[in-house]
Design a protein around this motif. Structure first.
Motif, mmCIF file in Angstrom:
data_model
loop_
_atom_site.group_PDB
_atom_site.id
_atom_site.type_symbol
_atom_site.label_atom_id
_atom_site.label_comp_id
_atom_site.label_asym_id
_atom_site.label_seq_id
_atom_site.Cartn_x
_atom_site.Cartn_y
_atom_site.Cartn_z
ATOM 1 N N ALA A 74 0.831 -1.211 0.000
ATOM 2 C CA ALA A 74 0.000 0.000 0.000
ATOM 3 C C ALA A 74 0.873 1.272 0.000
ATOM 4 O O ALA A 74 0.667 2.176 -0.811
ATOM 5 N N HIS A 75 1.869 1.321 0.892
ATOM 6 C CA HIS A 75 2.747 2.504 0.950
ATOM 7 C C HIS A 75 3.491 2.690 -0.370
ATOM 8 O O HIS A 75 3.635 3.811 -0.862
ATOM 9 N N ALA A 76 3.942 1.576 -0.967
ATOM 10 C CA ALA A 76 4.715 1.679 -2.212
ATOM 11 C C ALA A 76 3.836 2.201 -3.344
ATOM 12 O O ALA A 76 4.251 3.060 -4.129
ATOM 13 N N LEU A 77 2.598 1.703 -3.429
ATOM 14 C CA LEU A 77 1.689 2.195 -4.480
ATOM 15 C C LEU A 77 1.558 3.706 -4.364
ATOM 16 O O LEU A 77 1.594 4.435 -5.350
ATOM 17 N N ASP A 78 1.463 4.196 -3.123
ATOM 18 C CA ASP A 78 1.314 5.629 -2.899
ATOM 19 C C ASP A 78 2.613 6.385 -3.212
ATOM 20 O O ASP A 78 2.609 7.384 -3.924
ATOM 21 N N LEU A 79 3.723 5.857 -2.726
ATOM 22 C CA LEU A 79 5.025 6.526 -2.930
ATOM 23 C C LEU A 79 5.404 6.580 -4.407
ATOM 24 O O LEU A 79 5.913 7.588 -4.896
ATOM 25 N N LEU A 80 5.121 5.478 -5.138
ATOM 26 C CA LEU A 80 5.591 5.380 -6.530
ATOM 27 C C LEU A 80 4.646 6.091 -7.493
ATOM 28 O O LEU A 80 4.932 6.232 -8.677
ATOM 29 N N ASP A 81 3.528 6.547 -6.959
ATOM 30 C CA ASP A 81 2.536 7.232 -7.782
ATOM 31 C C ASP A 81 2.861 8.723 -7.880
ATOM 32 O O ASP A 81 2.298 9.454 -8.680
ATOM 33 N N ARG A 82 3.809 9.188 -7.057
ATOM 34 C CA ARG A 82 4.149 10.612 -7.000
ATOM 35 C C ARG A 82 4.973 11.015 -8.220
ATOM 36 O O ARG A 82 5.765 10.216 -8.723
ATOM 37 N N PRO A 83 4.832 12.255 -8.672
ATOM 38 C CA PRO A 83 5.663 12.742 -9.780
ATOM 39 C C PRO A 83 7.148 12.655 -9.417
ATOM 40 O O PRO A 83 7.969 12.187 -10.195
ATOM 41 N N GLN A 132 7.405 -6.618 3.837
ATOM 42 C CA GLN A 132 7.060 -5.316 3.265
ATOM 43 C C GLN A 132 7.744 -5.137 1.917
ATOM 44 O O GLN A 132 7.142 -4.641 0.962
ATOM 45 N N ALA A 133 9.004 -5.582 1.821
ATOM 46 C CA ALA A 133 9.745 -5.438 0.564
ATOM 47 C C ALA A 133 9.076 -6.227 -0.554
ATOM 48 O O ALA A 133 9.010 -5.768 -1.700
ATOM 49 N N LEU A 134 8.541 -7.422 -0.221
ATOM 50 C CA LEU A 134 7.843 -8.215 -1.237
ATOM 51 C C LEU A 134 6.601 -7.470 -1.716
ATOM 52 O O LEU A 134 6.261 -7.486 -2.899
ATOM 53 N N GLY A 135 5.941 -6.766 -0.789
ATOM 54 C CA GLY A 135 4.799 -5.945 -1.177
ATOM 55 C C GLY A 135 5.214 -4.806 -2.097
ATOM 56 O O GLY A 135 4.495 -4.446 -3.032
ATOM 57 N N VAL A 136 6.401 -4.263 -1.854
ATOM 58 C CA VAL A 136 6.930 -3.189 -2.702
ATOM 59 C C VAL A 136 7.198 -3.735 -4.110
ATOM 60 O O VAL A 136 6.842 -3.107 -5.111
ATOM 61 N N ALA A 170 3.977 -3.989 -5.937
ATOM 62 C CA ALA A 170 3.482 -2.656 -6.328
ATOM 63 C C ALA A 170 4.232 -2.181 -7.572
ATOM 64 O O ALA A 170 3.621 -1.669 -8.522
ATOM 65 N N ALA A 171 5.548 -2.373 -7.595
ATOM 66 C CA ALA A 171 6.344 -1.950 -8.756
ATOM 67 C C ALA A 171 5.889 -2.696 -10.005
ATOM 68 O O ALA A 171 5.701 -2.100 -11.069
ATOM 69 N N ARG A 172 5.655 -4.002 -9.872
ATOM 70 C CA ARG A 172 5.242 -4.800 -11.030
ATOM 71 C C ARG A 172 3.911 -4.289 -11.580
ATOM 72 O O ARG A 172 3.756 -4.082 -12.791
ATOM 73 N N VAL A 173 2.971 -4.034 -10.658
ATOM 74 C CA VAL A 173 1.653 -3.574 -11.069
ATOM 75 C C VAL A 173 1.750 -2.223 -11.782
ATOM 76 O O VAL A 173 1.039 -1.954 -12.740
ATOM 77 N N ASP A 190 0.777 -24.166 -1.824
ATOM 78 C CA ASP A 190 0.170 -22.964 -1.252
ATOM 79 C C ASP A 190 0.740 -22.636 0.129
ATOM 80 O O ASP A 190 -0.004 -22.391 1.072
ATOM 81 N N ILE A 191 2.075 -22.655 0.220
ATOM 82 C CA ILE A 191 2.725 -22.153 1.437
ATOM 83 C C ILE A 191 2.666 -20.621 1.391
ATOM 84 O O ILE A 191 2.477 -20.039 0.322
ATOM 85 N N PRO A 192 2.807 -19.952 2.562
ATOM 86 C CA PRO A 192 2.636 -18.496 2.580
ATOM 87 C C PRO A 192 3.391 -17.731 1.485
ATOM 88 O O PRO A 192 2.826 -16.815 0.878
ATOM 89 N N PRO A 193 4.659 -18.094 1.172
ATOM 90 C CA PRO A 193 5.355 -17.303 0.145
ATOM 91 C C PRO A 193 4.632 -17.280 -1.212
ATOM 92 O O PRO A 193 4.885 -16.376 -2.021
ATOM 93 N N ALA A 194 3.713 -18.230 -1.451
ATOM 94 C CA ALA A 194 2.988 -18.250 -2.726
ATOM 95 C C ALA A 194 2.116 -17.004 -2.863
ATOM 96 O O ALA A 194 1.862 -16.521 -3.962
ATOM 97 N N GLN A 195 1.675 -16.459 -1.719
ATOM 98 C CA GLN A 195 0.830 -15.256 -1.760
ATOM 99 C C GLN A 195 1.683 -14.002 -1.869
ATOM 100 O O GLN A 195 1.196 -12.948 -2.243
ATOM 101 N N TRP A 196 2.953 -14.127 -1.499
ATOM 102 C CA TRP A 196 3.815 -12.950 -1.404
ATOM 103 C C TRP A 196 4.594 -12.695 -2.682
ATOM 104 O O TRP A 196 5.246 -11.658 -2.833
ATOM 105 N N SER A 197 4.617 -13.651 -3.606
ATOM 106 C CA SER A 197 5.450 -13.489 -4.797
ATOM 107 C C SER A 197 4.782 -12.506 -5.746
ATOM 108 O O SER A 197 3.604 -12.208 -5.616
ATOM 109 N N SER A 198 5.574 -11.986 -6.694
ATOM 110 C CA SER A 198 4.931 -11.125 -7.690
ATOM 111 C C SER A 198 5.193 -11.676 -9.068
ATOM 112 O O SER A 198 6.342 -11.789 -9.457
#
Lengths: 353, 353
Positions: free
Chosen positions: A231-240, A253-257, A260-263, B279-287
């Motif tokens: 969520a934070h990355a989507l917001d941070l990376l959306d900025r000009p 958190q890094a995996l979430g980042v 977000a980058a991929r999306v 379906d171990i947890p990392p499966a949800q975390w990958s991008s």
């Protein structure tokens, strides 16, 4: 408990006579047996405490146990800590008893009675605390306990093992600065956790030493889980004026980042450098494999278990605090700012496990 | 052991007199105490076995324990299984004893003596087996054991819990066929593991039902780890007639496939669909988050623990085999063949945790 310890030793016979019970009743209480009336039990515990009684040489059980207590079993972390305690247990022919306290942040009275009956060589507490009453019970039975406290907020007077959070934040940020990054965002942990603040201070100090200032808009507090990084990355990376690098407070958190980058169609590390924290196994499995700060979870648990075995040999409860070092592990999620194809080929991390 | 069970019950007094020892010596052996000479211990075990002695109503210990034994603690899997046993233990006020046998695939005699002393309510064995001699010892003490056997290769006469591997392979492959994929590769587990073969057969049957044939060049055997998924995928995707989809035998292999695709500049799922397994947890975390076959590891461990509690209440050792269902979990790593931007926006998985 200090004076207690220096007090002359009281015998169980004295405790029994003062409590007006038989010797066997006292030893039942000492061993956590259930068949003693509650008031009697309380009276005896009171006397044991008052006299600072401490079982002198606990008979080593025939099937020695180490106990590890979790507030919550969480798959990212707990396994590493269990493995560390297990390593020491296996090397010394012991078995490990695992307890999850669930919602409560400290184990209950029922748990401690079980411990008194099992007579483990010691107890490792993860992220949990003990009410004084339980501490006294373990102390009087000469059952040592150590807190593994990666949050960096140790209780005074309780031996604990942690790791160097400030230095970890410093190393991660320096790495990004050396790669030429200037717009660096940080997503750290909860604002009320010492380890989040220590890592954030390390981040700020690294910027300061490089003559840079932290842009308040690029400093975020998360909850260490994938979702908050995302969520934070989507917001941070959306900025000009989006950051060219993000230092996350945990690998999750890094995996979430990364997601977000991929999306957003950003390439890591070409368009964005990402640094995680912890170096749990999934950090090696992600694509790209994460550059992250290695927190020695296995070693922290091994150290805690070894402290227990050492504490058994002293009659004096130490209040040692050990912090193990953290170190940066450079993989494929960071590159020189604006670099294209700067990343080592072959996709390192994933292949390396 | 069948006849043993139907044999008339022998008393410990009879065993003692036949062995020419005191009754207390026999009960020391029953309780795994160390202070009995080896030859005596062997003679007594022999008589207990010969008479098919079985402790009738084991006194429930005051601090009830469940034991879980791993051949190897591996962070991807073990945590889920530990959590399942822990769930049942917590609900019933028990603690869990964890043992790692390490290199050996079955725990040693030292381990079993410890178990006899600890008197757990039962033992859950993960991926391990027990020599007949140890089985007999546990049986005579009325300590039930259950094997969690995701490999699908249960020993006869030992209760075990597994999951539906063939159906999992079928569901994964059908999903890809429904998305229009025809060139589908499979990277399964080791050739000598039943679960690998069952999943592969499910894969072949799904193709067959759709009137498709498996291209032998697209069928690979791996070792369930990231590295083998990575290496096979690099080879498979390097072919002119590369597959448009890969069904991996584990989530870890699937993560290796994702990294191979990234290194080769292929987009998942636009250029390549990937399905994992477990379906171990990392499966949800990958991008992107992995589409994978959910293997109910937590539930399998819970079921094993509940079987133990049921087995305690019967004097008869059952040889039950329970297979829990597997189900496909569709996330973001699969899309219609040739589809562009077919994936749900927002990056599902990572955000969802």
């Amino acid at each position: 408990m200090r004076e207690d310890r220096s007090a002359g030793r009281v015998t169980l016979a004295q405790v029994a006579s003062q409590a007006g019970v038989s010797l066997s009743t006292v030893s039942k209480v000492l061993n956590g047996r259930a068949d003693v009336a509650a008031p009697t039990r309380v009276r005896i515990e009171g006397l044991l405490d008052e006299h600072g009684y401490r079982r002198s040489s606990p008979t080593p059980p025939e099937a020695p146990l180490l106990e590890i207590v979790f507030h919550e079993l969480d798959s990212a972390w707990s396994m590493e800590l269990i493995r560390g305690v297990q390593n020491v247990a296996k090397a010394t022919g012991m078995s490990v008893v695992l307890t999850e306290t669930g919602t409560r942040h400290s184990p209950g009275a029922d748990w401690v009675e079980g411990v008194l009956r099992r007579r483990p060589l010691g107890v490792v507490l993860v992220f949990s605390t003990l009410p004084d009453e339980l501490k006294k019970k373990l102390w009087s039975r000469a059952i040592p306990f150590v807190i593994i406290d990666p949050a960096g907020d140790p209780e005074p007077d309780v031996p604990s093992v942690g790791s160097a959070n400030w230095a970890g934040g410093l190393a991660a940020t320096r790495h990004l600065i050396e790669l030429g990054h200037r717009r660096i965002a940080v997503i750290t942990g909860p604002e009320d956790m010492i380890c989040s603040l220590a890592r954030l201070d390390g981040f700020r100090s690294a910027l300061g030493m490089a003559g840079l200032e932290a842009d308040p808009a690029l400093v975020r507090f998360g909850d260490f889980h994938v979702g908050s990084g995302h969520a934070h990355a989507l917001d941070l990376l959306d900025r000009p004026d989006r950051p060219t690098a993000i230092f996350a407070g945990s690998d999750l958190q890094a995996l979430g980042v990364l997601e977000a980058a991929r999306v957003l169609g950003l390439q890591v590390p070409e368009d964005l450098s990402v640094v995680g924290y912890d170096d749990i196994p999934p950090a090696q499995w992600s694509s790209p494999a994460l550059t992250t700060v290695h927190q020695p979870l296995v070693e922290m648990a091994e150290e805690a278990a070894r402290m227990l075995l050492r504490l058994r040999d002293t009659t004096d409860q130490t209040d040692a605090r050990i912090e193990l070092g953290t170190k940066l592990v450079v993989r494929n999620s960071t590159a020189a700012v604006g670099a294209v194809g700067a990343e080592p080929s072959g996709g390192g991390g994933a292949g390396s496990e």
